[in-house]
Design a protein around this motif. Sequence first.
Motif, PDB file in Angstrom:
ATOM      1  N   UNK A 131      29.529 -51.062 -70.253  1.00 51.18           N
ATOM      2  CA  UNK A 131      30.615 -51.986 -70.314  1.00 51.18           C
ATOM      3  C   UNK A 131      31.796 -50.878 -70.326  1.00 51.18           C
ATOM      4  N   UNK A 132      31.564 -49.564 -70.745  1.00 49.77           N
ATOM      5  CA  UNK A 132      32.446 -48.907 -70.734  1.00 49.77           C
ATOM      6  C   UNK A 132      33.274 -48.322 -69.421  1.00 49.77           C
ATOM      7  N   UNK A 133      32.322 -48.571 -68.442  1.00 44.21           N
ATOM      8  CA  UNK A 133      32.979 -48.431 -66.861  1.00 44.21           C
ATOM      9  C   UNK A 133      34.256 -49.190 -66.753  1.00 44.21           C
ATOM     10  N   UNK A 134      34.320 -50.289 -67.503  1.00 45.15           N
ATOM     11  CA  UNK A 134      35.361 -51.172 -67.185  1.00 45.15           C
ATOM     12  C   UNK A 134      35.273 -52.275 -66.272  1.00 45.15           C
ATOM     13  N   UNK A 135      34.031 -52.395 -65.682  1.00 38.35           N
ATOM     14  CA  UNK A 135      33.530 -53.283 -64.618  1.00 38.35           C
ATOM     15  C   UNK A 135      32.978 -54.601 -65.303  1.00 38.35           C
ATOM     16  N   UNK A 139      31.941 -56.596 -57.569  1.00 38.27           N
ATOM     17  CA  UNK A 139      33.297 -56.194 -56.929  1.00 38.27           C
ATOM     18  C   UNK A 139      33.886 -55.282 -57.691  1.00 38.27           C
ATOM     19  N   UNK A 140      33.909 -55.086 -58.603  1.00 41.34           N
ATOM     20  CA  UNK A 140      34.707 -54.184 -59.536  1.00 41.34           C
ATOM     21  C   UNK A 140      34.105 -52.700 -59.132  1.00 41.34           C
ATOM     22  N   UNK A 141      32.764 -52.464 -59.252  1.00 47.68           N
ATOM     23  CA  UNK A 141      31.934 -51.144 -58.661  1.00 47.68           C
ATOM     24  C   UNK A 141      32.342 -51.060 -57.415  1.00 47.68           C
ATOM     25  N   UNK A 142      32.478 -51.946 -56.628  1.00 51.22           N
ATOM     26  CA  UNK A 142      32.169 -51.693 -54.941  1.00 51.22           C
ATOM     27  C   UNK A 142      33.742 -51.076 -54.659  1.00 51.22           C
ATOM     28  N   UNK A 143      34.702 -51.595 -55.622  1.00 46.76           N
ATOM     29  CA  UNK A 143      36.049 -51.386 -55.398  1.00 46.76           C
ATOM     30  C   UNK A 143      36.303 -50.009 -55.916  1.00 46.76           C
ATOM     31  N   UNK A 193      25.206 -41.880 -69.047  1.00 46.89           N
ATOM     32  CA  UNK A 193      26.315 -41.535 -68.289  1.00 46.89           C
ATOM     33  C   UNK A 193      25.765 -40.785 -67.001  1.00 46.89           C
ATOM     34  N   UNK A 194      24.428 -40.615 -66.838  1.00 44.57           N
ATOM     35  CA  UNK A 194      23.845 -39.876 -65.707  1.00 44.57           C
ATOM     36  C   UNK A 194      23.862 -40.691 -64.425  1.00 44.57           C
ATOM     37  N   UNK A 195      23.971 -42.111 -64.836  1.00 47.59           N
ATOM     38  CA  UNK A 195      23.934 -43.086 -63.865  1.00 47.59           C
ATOM     39  C   UNK A 195      24.949 -43.863 -63.823  1.00 47.59           C
ATOM     40  N   UNK A 196      25.789 -44.500 -62.682  1.00 49.57           N
ATOM     41  CA  UNK A 196      26.955 -45.295 -63.125  1.00 49.57           C
ATOM     42  C   UNK A 196      26.373 -46.682 -63.109  1.00 49.57           C
ATOM     43  N   UNK A 197      25.274 -46.988 -62.283  1.00 48.63           N
ATOM     44  CA  UNK A 197      24.579 -48.188 -62.207  1.00 48.63           C
ATOM     45  C   UNK A 197      23.203 -48.485 -61.870  1.00 48.63           C
ATOM     46  N   UNK A 198      22.296 -49.144 -61.926  1.00 43.52           N
ATOM     47  CA  UNK A 198      20.844 -49.234 -61.758  1.00 43.52           C
ATOM     48  C   UNK A 198      20.321 -50.560 -62.113  1.00 43.52           C
ATOM     49  N   UNK A 199      19.170 -50.765 -61.407  1.00 44.23           N
ATOM     50  CA  UNK A 199      18.160 -51.724 -61.687  1.00 44.23           C
ATOM     51  C   UNK A 199      17.587 -51.895 -63.009  1.00 44.23           C
ATOM     52  N   UNK A 216      26.096 -56.776 -63.509  1.00 42.90           N
ATOM     53  CA  UNK A 216      26.890 -56.823 -62.272  1.00 42.90           C
ATOM     54  C   UNK A 216      26.397 -57.787 -61.240  1.00 42.90           C
ATOM     55  N   UNK A 217      25.277 -57.910 -61.148  1.00 43.34           N
ATOM     56  CA  UNK A 217      24.567 -58.535 -59.890  1.00 43.34           C
ATOM     57  C   UNK A 217      23.200 -59.102 -60.389  1.00 43.34           C
ATOM     58  N   UNK A 218      22.676 -60.200 -59.972  1.00 40.42           N
ATOM     59  CA  UNK A 218      21.251 -60.405 -59.955  1.00 40.42           C
ATOM     60  C   UNK A 218      20.709 -60.015 -58.672  1.00 40.42           C
TER      61      UNK A 218
END
Length: 316
Positions: A131-135, A139-143, A193-199, A216-218
Amino acid sequence: MKKFITAAVAAVSIAASAVSATAADWTPPGPIKLMIAFAAGGGADTQARLIAEELETRTGWQFIPEQLTGKGGVNLLNAMKDMPNDGSVIGMVVTESLGYNLYSAKTDMTPADFTGLTTTAGFQMGVVSQSSKGWSSMADAVAAAKAGEQLRFGAMSQRLADLAYLLGKAQGVEFNIISVQGGKAVMNGVTAGDMDLGFMAGIQGKGVAAGDLVNLASALSTPLVQTPDAPTFADLGVAYDSDGYFMFVAPGGMADDARTALSEAISSVASDPETKAGGLIKKAFGGAAIIKGAELDALIAKGFDESEGLIKAASE
């Protein structure tokens, strides 16, 4: 309240009696080797061991757990293939093991070499960030990616890596896909913080509830139970999904009485939230998802047959 408690206890007693009745029609020839395709101490390993523990109490059967990890369950399947099919050997994998992973391994094995017993729980596979990424959404991650940020995307199987690639392609961005072993490794990477997002396939639930993580998504064909407003992969333009289940299997050609007894016994424990295993499944995966018999056979065959299309799409 007293009536409710009495009813709940009665329901558990009935379930246990049903397992005992089923087990009475079939008895394993000895201790049952329980092969587990997941790292020791993880959620899937714990689930398998708790189911075995409850079955020992309910039926008197003895289980001997054994870790056999690697290649998304294919190492386990390879070791199991020629073992006795009399109920003395079973294993816990995921449906992907007999689908994409088995297909892409290019061995001489097919799903017909194994007996599907039952699923226990479906994945709650989300694309997750801190959540600290601010997304607050995909859509926020893609932006952020379109603004020039190189996003590191964690995936714990080749199938998921293919799906991450197709997600980026559909959204007009390119992710730096990082392959790791297991959902826990993805969670550790994201939280460190080694990855920005993941499954993550349900392990994120506690962090999402606490507000530390965001779905962020299903990655499923359906919305996530915990965050139903998160878009599905279909909403994001991806024609494939990561639908899948934890599943117990055995060597192929198992007799019907053994298959039925094992399937009924395992599914009864998994679907009972009063057991430790059922409670874990409810908490982590939103409840049991039981598929067995001919329906499970069809599901396994479908997963194997559709793998070619996904692999081809990800290579274009």
